[in-house]
Design an enzyme around this catalytic site. Structure first.
Site, mmCIF file in Angstrom:
data_model
loop_
_atom_site.group_PDB
_atom_site.id
_atom_site.type_symbol
_atom_site.label_atom_id
_atom_site.label_comp_id
_atom_site.label_asym_id
_atom_site.label_seq_id
_atom_site.Cartn_x
_atom_site.Cartn_y
_atom_site.Cartn_z
ATOM 1 N N ASP A 152 0.825 -1.203 0.000
ATOM 2 C CA ASP A 152 0.000 0.000 0.000
ATOM 3 C C ASP A 152 0.859 1.253 0.000
ATOM 4 O O ASP A 152 0.463 2.296 -0.538
ATOM 5 C CB ASP A 152 -0.924 -0.017 1.222
ATOM 6 C CG ASP A 152 -2.040 0.999 1.099
ATOM 7 O OD1 ASP A 152 -2.582 1.148 -0.009
ATOM 8 O OD2 ASP A 152 -2.368 1.645 2.109
ATOM 9 N N ASP B 109 2.917 1.530 -3.864
ATOM 10 C CA ASP B 109 2.287 1.993 -5.103
ATOM 11 C C ASP B 109 2.402 3.508 -5.261
ATOM 12 O O ASP B 109 2.775 4.016 -6.322
ATOM 13 C CB ASP B 109 0.834 1.524 -5.200
ATOM 14 C CG ASP B 109 -0.005 1.958 -3.995
ATOM 15 O OD1 ASP B 109 0.533 2.644 -3.109
ATOM 16 O OD2 ASP B 109 -1.191 1.596 -3.949
ATOM 17 N N ASP C 271 -8.412 0.179 -2.022
ATOM 18 C CA ASP C 271 -8.254 0.221 -0.562
ATOM 19 C C ASP C 271 -9.541 -0.177 0.138
ATOM 20 O O ASP C 271 -9.518 -0.857 1.172
ATOM 21 C CB ASP C 271 -7.828 1.624 -0.114
ATOM 22 C CG ASP C 271 -6.365 1.900 -0.377
ATOM 23 O OD1 ASP C 271 -5.627 0.950 -0.716
ATOM 24 O OD2 ASP C 271 -5.952 3.068 -0.247
ATOM 25 N N ASP D 227 -6.694 3.665 -6.546
ATOM 26 C CA ASP D 227 -6.104 3.309 -5.259
ATOM 27 C C ASP D 227 -7.144 3.372 -4.142
ATOM 28 O O ASP D 227 -7.202 2.492 -3.281
ATOM 29 C CB ASP D 227 -4.940 4.254 -4.948
ATOM 30 C CG ASP D 227 -4.246 3.908 -3.643
ATOM 31 O OD1 ASP D 227 -3.730 2.787 -3.519
ATOM 32 O OD2 ASP D 227 -4.218 4.766 -2.745
#
Length: 225
Positions: free
Chosen positions: A65, A68, A90, A86
């Site tokens: 996480d 990226d 998430d 993203d």
């Protein structure tokens, strides 16, 4: 001193990984997707009561996480779609992990904790939704102290220390408190904004409302936690 050395060592390792991924031209979106796949394996272990291994896998998912965004910045490939993608992935990661806990407590016939995980679930989803909706009206709404990084860290602590029940109570209370804070904040800020726009229009009758500026700001690349 020790914590500083640990931080420097961690940053050095993270930088090495980022450089390697950049060298091989790994797309940041692929790293994001890999993170959600790792979260699935963490949820599988949590759902079978293997909390220690699940917590360790969550640490790995957390590293992805971080990677990226770091790779995107290193390669200067940050895009609006990347920030949106993203945020969506998430949310999937959060849901998958919490479903793993829900399965575990359901298998143990602990209905109360199944409901408690559901309350944590609501707080986790609504925290990001409340911010996204609020920022359609005002420039920013980052109030509250239980965002995604804090949630992940607490779940990891709960898994590794075998204190998951206590962690769930903390997440349920503080997560939904953050949502309430993000409801109250726009309610407090909107009258101020409307008053400023009214004053601006009095000074210049041809001035347009600044709502377009808010909309433009809301579309800038950002990740909703």
């Amino acid at each position: 001193m020790i914590s500083k050395l640990i931080g420097q060592g961690g940053k050095f390792l993270l930088d090495l990984i980022v450089r390697a991924l950049t060298f091989f031209r790994i797309n940041p979106n692929i790293i994001t997707f890999a993170g959600v796949i790792i979260s699935f394996f963490a949820a599988w272990d949590l759902g079978h009561g293997r909390f220690t291994r699940g917590g360790l896998i969550l640490i790995l998912a957390g590293m992805f996480d971080m990677l990226d965004g770091a790779v995107a910045r290193e390669t200067r490939s940050e895009t609006r779609f990347g920030a949106f993608y993203d945020s969506v992935i998430d949310r999937y990661s959060d849901i998958i992990v919490l479903q793993g806990l829900m399965v575990w407590y359901a298998r143990q016939d602990r209905l109360g904790y199944v409901v408690l995980v559901g309350v944590v679930f609501m707080g986790a989803v609504m925290t990001s939704y409340a911010r996204a909706r609020a920022e359609c009206l005002i420039a920013t709404c980052k109030v509250g102290f239980m965002e995604r990084p804090e949630r992940i860290v607490l779940v990891i602590i709960g898994a590794l220390s075998d204190r998951m029940e206590a962690v769930l109570w903390v997440l349920a209370v503080l997560g939904n408190w953050t949502v309430l804070s993000r409801i109250y904040y726009p309610r407090r800020e909107l009258p101020k904004r409307e008053q400023q726009e009214c004053c601006a229009q009095r000074e210049d009758p041809l001035a347009l409302p600044k709502q377009a500026e808010v909309a433009t700001d809301a579309r800038r690349p950002r990740s909703y936690a």
